[in-house]
Design an enzyme around this catalytic site. Structure first.
Site, mmCIF file in Angstrom:
data_model
loop_
_atom_site.group_PDB
_atom_site.id
_atom_site.type_symbol
_atom_site.label_atom_id
_atom_site.label_comp_id
_atom_site.label_asym_id
_atom_site.label_seq_id
_atom_site.Cartn_x
_atom_site.Cartn_y
_atom_site.Cartn_z
ATOM 1 N N ARG A 21 0.756 -1.214 0.115
ATOM 2 C CA ARG A 21 0.134 0.006 -0.127
ATOM 3 C C ARG A 21 0.936 1.216 0.089
ATOM 4 O O ARG A 21 0.511 2.109 -0.764
ATOM 5 C CB ARG A 21 -0.926 -0.012 1.200
ATOM 6 N N ARG A 72 7.260 -19.410 -3.349
ATOM 7 C CA ARG A 72 8.871 -19.580 -3.148
ATOM 8 C C ARG A 72 8.981 -20.143 -4.568
ATOM 9 O O ARG A 72 8.370 -20.895 -5.158
ATOM 10 C CB ARG A 72 9.094 -20.694 -2.074
ATOM 11 N N ASP A 127 10.814 -13.961 10.256
ATOM 12 C CA ASP A 127 12.167 -14.454 11.010
ATOM 13 C C ASP A 127 12.948 -13.465 11.725
ATOM 14 O O ASP A 127 13.838 -13.806 12.425
ATOM 15 C CB ASP A 127 12.940 -15.375 10.075
ATOM 16 N N MET A 169 8.556 -20.500 15.355
ATOM 17 C CA MET A 169 9.267 -20.389 14.103
ATOM 18 C C MET A 169 10.463 -19.789 14.056
ATOM 19 O O MET A 169 10.916 -19.001 15.062
ATOM 20 C CB MET A 169 8.333 -19.632 13.045
ATOM 21 N N GLY A 170 11.274 -19.890 12.740
ATOM 22 C CA GLY A 170 12.526 -19.205 12.859
ATOM 23 C C GLY A 170 13.672 -20.409 12.425
ATOM 24 O O GLY A 170 14.179 -21.270 13.101
ATOM 25 N N ARG A 171 13.503 -20.543 11.103
ATOM 26 C CA ARG A 171 14.454 -21.598 10.514
ATOM 27 C C ARG A 171 15.801 -21.478 11.022
ATOM 28 O O ARG A 171 16.432 -22.627 11.556
ATOM 29 C CB ARG A 171 14.527 -21.387 9.040
ATOM 30 N N GLY A 185 8.110 -14.296 29.706
ATOM 31 C CA GLY A 185 8.601 -14.822 30.947
ATOM 32 C C GLY A 185 9.218 -16.171 31.044
ATOM 33 O O GLY A 185 8.996 -16.877 31.917
ATOM 34 N N HIS A 215 6.300 -25.834 37.649
ATOM 35 C CA HIS A 215 5.953 -25.760 36.251
ATOM 36 C C HIS A 215 6.847 -24.780 35.556
ATOM 37 O O HIS A 215 7.339 -23.876 36.089
ATOM 38 C CB HIS A 215 4.564 -25.124 35.904
ATOM 39 N N GLU A 222 12.269 -23.261 16.382
ATOM 40 C CA GLU A 222 12.314 -24.537 15.321
ATOM 41 C C GLU A 222 13.588 -24.946 14.777
ATOM 42 O O GLU A 222 14.136 -26.108 14.404
ATOM 43 C CB GLU A 222 11.130 -24.429 14.095
ATOM 44 N N HIS A 249 2.325 -22.394 11.678
ATOM 45 C CA HIS A 249 1.828 -21.114 10.707
ATOM 46 C C HIS A 249 0.995 -20.077 11.195
ATOM 47 O O HIS A 249 0.902 -19.152 10.799
ATOM 48 C CB HIS A 249 1.447 -21.594 9.522
HETATM 49 O O1 F6P Z 1 10.639 -17.865 6.701
HETATM 50 C C1 F6P Z 1 9.726 -17.805 7.307
HETATM 51 C C2 F6P Z 1 9.030 -19.190 7.635
HETATM 52 O O2 F6P Z 1 8.031 -18.768 8.470
HETATM 53 C C3 F6P Z 1 10.061 -19.834 8.621
HETATM 54 O O3 F6P Z 1 9.927 -19.335 10.240
HETATM 55 C C4 F6P Z 1 9.629 -21.193 8.438
HETATM 56 O O4 F6P Z 1 10.866 -22.204 8.968
HETATM 57 C C5 F6P Z 1 9.244 -21.133 6.979
HETATM 58 O O5 F6P Z 1 9.193 -20.009 6.612
HETATM 59 C C6 F6P Z 1 8.228 -22.252 6.825
HETATM 60 O O6 F6P Z 1 8.006 -22.449 5.355
HETATM 61 P P1 F6P Z 1 6.699 -22.812 4.588
HETATM 62 O O7 F6P Z 1 5.554 -22.009 4.851
HETATM 63 O O8 F6P Z 1 7.189 -22.663 3.124
HETATM 64 O O9 F6P Z 1 6.670 -24.233 5.028
#
Ligand code: F6P
Length: 319
Positions: A21, A72, A127, A169-171, A185, A215, A222, A249
């Site tokens: 936008r 992709r 990420d 997440m976070g490849r 926390g 706990h 990930e 996701h």
């Molecule tokens: O790069 C963003 C991301 O969400 C990563 O954190 C994760 O590993 C990857 O994309 C998952 O990719 P996809 O949605 O193609 O499976």
């Protein structure tokens, strides 16, 4: 210059719509015609391109995902794909391009610029793994989504005296784990950039139990290993009644936060200014709350770093 285009590529991130936008509105404000490319570089090669008017980007600032769609498309690394893309851009009379995405998308923007077609990259990925910028578009929203989940899971963890491993997440990057973990926390944060030792983690959990805190919350990126694998590892060393929760996701969607909408708007506006100055091959970012631009090749060469001091602080706060 009369015509520019914008595309979103790679994994969607909340705030991408706000960035599109901003590019469209700033472009039109400056007297340009702005085109949207659907499905990222794949759509570029296929000529899936259409002009976007002011109204086409109305009511999108608050929406997650990307209305331009994304894909992709590793095939764009080929010479054939790049030449086809330039041919399409020329067919539409487009003279410059804004690419919103992660490092894969930056490679595409770099390749086009090297072939003489000005392209500028904006960091759009949850990420936060792009160098030359403190934050990427979508990261803040993803952290807030993860935080909401951590807060909820904590209720169950404390009600049942359980240990929860929350996989975020976070490849290759532990920033979501670090920020959401600190804000939530967490008792332990595990990220790919910093070594961890399972025995030490067990010892830490046991010390807390001896103190009466039955706990625990472990936030795991990930990129280290899966949550269930980590839980199994932990249970080999003691009776933690651990449970793994994989957020997945859910972290990619949802309405962007204020921080992401404002960041996206600032980056998008600056990208248009740079293109009007005849510049390409740049990546726009934010450093110390100032909008900056860096050579996109340098940005791709330098790996983004985790904030080591913040990681240390997280350990100090979770004793
Ligand atoms: O790069 C963003 C991301 O969400 C990563 O954190 C994760 O590993 C990857 O994309 C998952 O990719 P996809 O949605 O193609 O499976």
């Amino acid at each position: 210059m009369k015509r520019i285009a914008v595309l979103t590529s790679g994994g969607d991130a909340p705030g991408m719509n706000a960035a599109v936008r901003a590019v469209v509105r700033k472009g039109i404000y400056e007297g340009l015609e702005v085109f949207g490319v659907k499905y990222g570089f794949r759509g570029l090669v296929n000529g899936d391109i259409k002009e976007l008017k002011l109204g086409d980007v109305g009511d999108y600032i608050q929406r997650g995902g990307t209305f331009l769609h994304s894909a992709r498309y590793p095939e764009f690394a080929s010479e054939e794909g790049q030449l086809k893309a330039i041919e399409q851009l020329e067919k539409f009379g487009i003279e410059a391009l804004v690419v919103i995405g992660g490092d894969g998308s930056y490679h595409g923007a770099e390749a086009l610029t090297k072939r003489g077609f000005n392209a500028i990259g904006l960091p759009g990925t949850i990420d936060n793994d792009i160098s030359g910028t403190d934050f990427t578009i979508g990261f803040d929203t993803a952290c807030n989504t993860a935080l909401d989940a951590i807060d909820r899971i904590r209720d169950t963890a404390s009600s049942h005296d359980r240990t929860f491993i929350i996989e975020v997440m976070g490849r290759n990057c532990g920033d979501i784990a670090l920020y959401a973990g600190i804000a939530g926390g967490a008792d332990v944060i595990v990220v790919p950039e910093e070594e961890f030792n399972i025995e030490k983690i067990v010892e830490q959990l046991n010390v807390r139990r001896a103190r009466g805190k039955a706990h625990s919350i472990i936030v795991l990126a990930e990129g280290v290993m899966s949550g269930p694998a980590f839980a199994a590892e932990l249970d080999k060393h003691g009776d933690f009644d651990s449970r793994a929760s994989v957020l997945g996701h859910i972290q990619r969607g949802g309405n962007p936060t204020v921080a992401d909408r404002v960041l996206a708007s600032r980056l998008g506006g600056r990208a248009v200014e740079l293109l009007l100055e005849g510049k390409g091959g740049l990546a726009v970012g934010i450093v110390a709350n100032q909008i900056v631009e860096n050579d996109i090749t340098d940005v791709l060469k330098n790996k983004s770093q985790i904030d080591h001091r913040l990681f240390e602080l997280s350990k100090e706060l979770s004793i």
